[in-house]
Design an enzyme around this catalytic site. Structure first.
Site, PDB file in Angstrom:
ATOM      1  N   GLU A 331     -43.448   2.247-104.008  1.00 53.37           N
ATOM      2  CA  GLU A 331     -45.532   1.641-104.376  1.00 53.37           C
ATOM      3  C   GLU A 331     -46.062   2.662-106.196  1.00 53.37           C
ATOM      4  OE1 GLU A 331     -47.292   0.113 -99.904  1.00 53.37           O
ATOM      5  OE2 GLU A 331     -47.504   2.233-100.686  1.00 53.37           O
TER       6      GLU A 331
HETATM    7  C1  TNX Z   1     -47.057   0.997 -97.438  1.00 53.48           C
HETATM    8  S1  TNX Z   1     -44.075   1.673 -96.974  1.00 53.48           S
HETATM    9  C2  TNX Z   1     -46.718   3.013 -97.566  1.00 53.48           C
HETATM   10  C3  TNX Z   1     -47.230   3.716 -96.986  1.00 53.48           C
HETATM   11  C4  TNX Z   1     -48.811   3.337 -95.851  1.00 53.48           C
HETATM   12  C5  TNX Z   1     -47.754   2.419 -95.067  1.00 53.48           C
HETATM   13  C6  TNX Z   1     -49.007   1.528 -94.440  1.00 53.48           C
HETATM   14  C7  TNX Z   1     -44.196   2.583 -97.586  1.00 53.48           C
HETATM   15  C8  TNX Z   1     -42.102   3.292 -98.647  1.00 53.48           C
HETATM   16  N1  TNX Z   1     -45.734   2.542 -98.167  1.00 53.48           N
HETATM   17  O1  TNX Z   1     -47.799   3.782 -98.299  1.00 53.48           O
HETATM   18  O2  TNX Z   1     -49.431   4.338 -95.276  1.00 53.48           O
HETATM   19  O3  TNX Z   1     -47.435   0.859 -95.785  1.00 53.48           O
HETATM   20  O4  TNX Z   1     -48.644   1.111 -92.951  1.00 53.48           O
END
Ligand code: TNX
Length: 519
Positions: A331
């Site tokens: 992300e």
């Molecule tokens: C996505 S999946 C994220 C996390 C969040 C999570 C909550 C991923 C690698 N990153 O930063 O905590 O969703 O479900």
């Protein structure tokens, strides 16, 4: 006179003991069936009618003293027996843990377990296999055998043979200690819980926007300031290097390797808030206690970013005996794609320079992949051409599809804890997918294994962890360990149901899913 009193005292104690064992409901004398073991073993052959009873004179003979001690400590607490441990092994002991005579097929983590009227023998090639066999033996004993108070027994194990080995080498559980901080004791409690289901990796998400949780020598503000809060604005916290080493050692004693994660270049606000020079504009942002993602980024064009991360990775690598450091990479919505590639390339080089391989969230396939880098797939789709292409070129994949493995997803719309962005994940859904054939183009041999991440935006206590992890964590553990040929929801739901009394006894706050036929 004195001796009469003493004898009288002894008689009273004995009488009280008899009374106590008469009052303590004895564990059921019918042995636990082999069909209730989680994860399901590769092969098991119960011998009907034959049983072994652990009596007060039982001793443990073992080629690995630590595993004998581990087992004896658990059984002493519940049986009250002395249970001496003999290492190297001596003849005739009722429980024998041996690094000889195991069949070839068991590999490094498998074992053979034989139960006859004369005793229990577990054989493995490596200590990890003996430990796995010990977990199976504990499940074959009445649940009270793992309890913390002395119970009357009888301690009966059904006769038979199990030959068992895992499907995948990587069987992970992730705990996010950044969004909410969890103490060493809370992490160790979770380690004990996941070890029962033959999980062998503990991925610790040690940094994120809301908190930096690992002390780095020479960079005190990371923890002193960056670790001083959490989601919702609580006090946060951090591990000293000695505390982190304690978690690593505790996990290691349970044949679990810690995989530490520093998330980058995104999810980095806690570090950016701690040191202004890490920001492209030289200004430190405020600490963050919300739950948004994607707004922070390390400054990929500043050399100081890499000097800083080199120090962090060097110290973390030195504290971590396992082969991997997780470098995040998810992300990174505030990092330009070209900058992301430059950054992830350099961080992989830094990781290699400190003797470790990189694990990273699957977005890393957009950078060039160093030899040995492992990508962790977390999306909700069943096709991702970039991940499939990387896998085809030799990058191993850890499977954590969010809509099946994310332990922070709500079970149903009325689950109070958790999130629902990847959908609702009841136990049947957690169990109902095949890691070796889930992503198109990513076949069994390209998959390193599975992991169940627990993100903690809404999770604050051990009771919260347990409610979200049980019974889904054992479902993911079974997908990681058990051959696909054993996959069967109806049988699995019964195996899960058989775990309920143990969880109740251990005070594990599990979700009583209506999909499971609890006793
Ligand atoms: C996505 S999946 C994220 C996390 C969040 C999570 C909550 C991923 C690698 N990153 O930063 O905590 O969703 O479900």
């Amino acid at each position: 006179m004195a001796s009469r009193v003493r004898r009288l005292g002894l008689a009273v104690i004995l009488a009280a003991g008899v009374l106590m064992s008469a009052m303590t409901p004895a564990a059921s004398a019918a042995p636990v069936p082999y069909s209730s073991i989680v994860p399901a073993p590769a092969s098991s052959t119960p011998a009907s009618g034959e049983t072994f009873t652990l009596g007060s004179g039982v001793a443990v003979s073992t080629d690995v003293a630590g595993i004998g001690d581990y087992l004896a400590a658990i059984l002493r607490r519940s049986t009250g027996y002395a249970i001496p441990v003999h290492s190297p092994p001596s003849d005739g002991d009722g429980v024998r843990l041996l690094l000889s005579g195991a069949p070839d097929g068991v590999g490094d983590e498998g074992y053979q377990l034989d139960v006859t009227a004369a005793g229990v023998v577990i054989r493995a090639k490596q200590a990890a296999g003996l430990f796995a066999g010990v977990q199976t033996l504990l499940q074959l004993l009445p649940p009270a055998a793992q309890g913390s108070t002395v119970t009357a027994g009888p301690w009966v194990v059904g006769g038979g043979k199990i030959v068992d080995h895992p499907r995948f080498g990587y069987r992970g559980a992730m705990l996010d200690v950044s969004r909410h901080f969890f103490s060493v004791a809370q992490v160790e409690r979770y380690v004990d819980q996941i070890a029962r289901y033959k999980i062998n990796r503990l991925h610790l998400h040690l940094s994120d926007d809301q908190g930096w949780r690992i002390a780095i020598d020479g960079r005190d503000r990371l923890t002193g300031y960056g670790g001083s809060t959490q989601v919702g604005g609580g006090p946060g916290g951090f591990y000293t290097q000695a505390q982190y080493a304690e978690i690593v050692a505790y996990a290691q004693q349970r044949y679990i390797t810690v995989v530490p994660e520093i998330d980058m270049p995104g999810h980095s606000n806690a570090a950016l808030a701690s040191y202004a020079e890490l920001n492209c504009n030289g200004k430190a942002p405020a600490l963050y206690t919300g739950t948004d993602v994607g707004f922070s980024s390390f400054c990929t064009s500043k050399e100081i970013t890499y000097t800083f991360l080199d120090t962090v990775i060097a110290q973390l690598a030195a504290l971590t005996p396992g082969g991997y450091v997780h470098i995040g990479g998810d992300e990174a919505k505030s990092t330009k794609p070209a900058d992301y590639r430059t950054f992830m390339d350099r961080i992989q080089q830094i990781t290699a320079a400190h003797g470790k391989k990189a694990l990273a969230w699957h977005e890393i396939v957009n950078a060039s992949l160093a030899a040995g880098t492992v990508a962790q797939f977390w999306d909700t789709t069943t096709s991702d051409s970039a991940v499939a292409a990387a896998a085809k070129k030799g990058t191993k994949i850890v499977m954590s599809p969010a809509n099946h493995t994310y332990l922070d997803m709500k079970y149903t719309s009325s689950t109070k804890l958790g999130l629902d962005w990847a959908g609702l994940v009841e136990v049947k859904k957690a169990y109902g997918w095949n890691p070796g054939a889930y992503l198109s183009g990513v076949t069994e041999s390209m998959v390193a294994g599975v992991e169940a991440p627990l993100w903690t935006e809404t999770i604050k206590t051990s009771a919260d962890i347990e409610y979200m992890a049980f019974p889904r964590l054992p479902a993911i553990a079974e997908l990681g360990w058990s051959a696909w040929g054993t996959h069967d929801w109806t049988a699995f739901s019964k195996r899960l149901a058989a775990q309920g009394p143990l969880w109740k006894l251990l005070g594990i706050n599990y979700y009583k899913s209506p999909q499971v036929p609890w006793p």
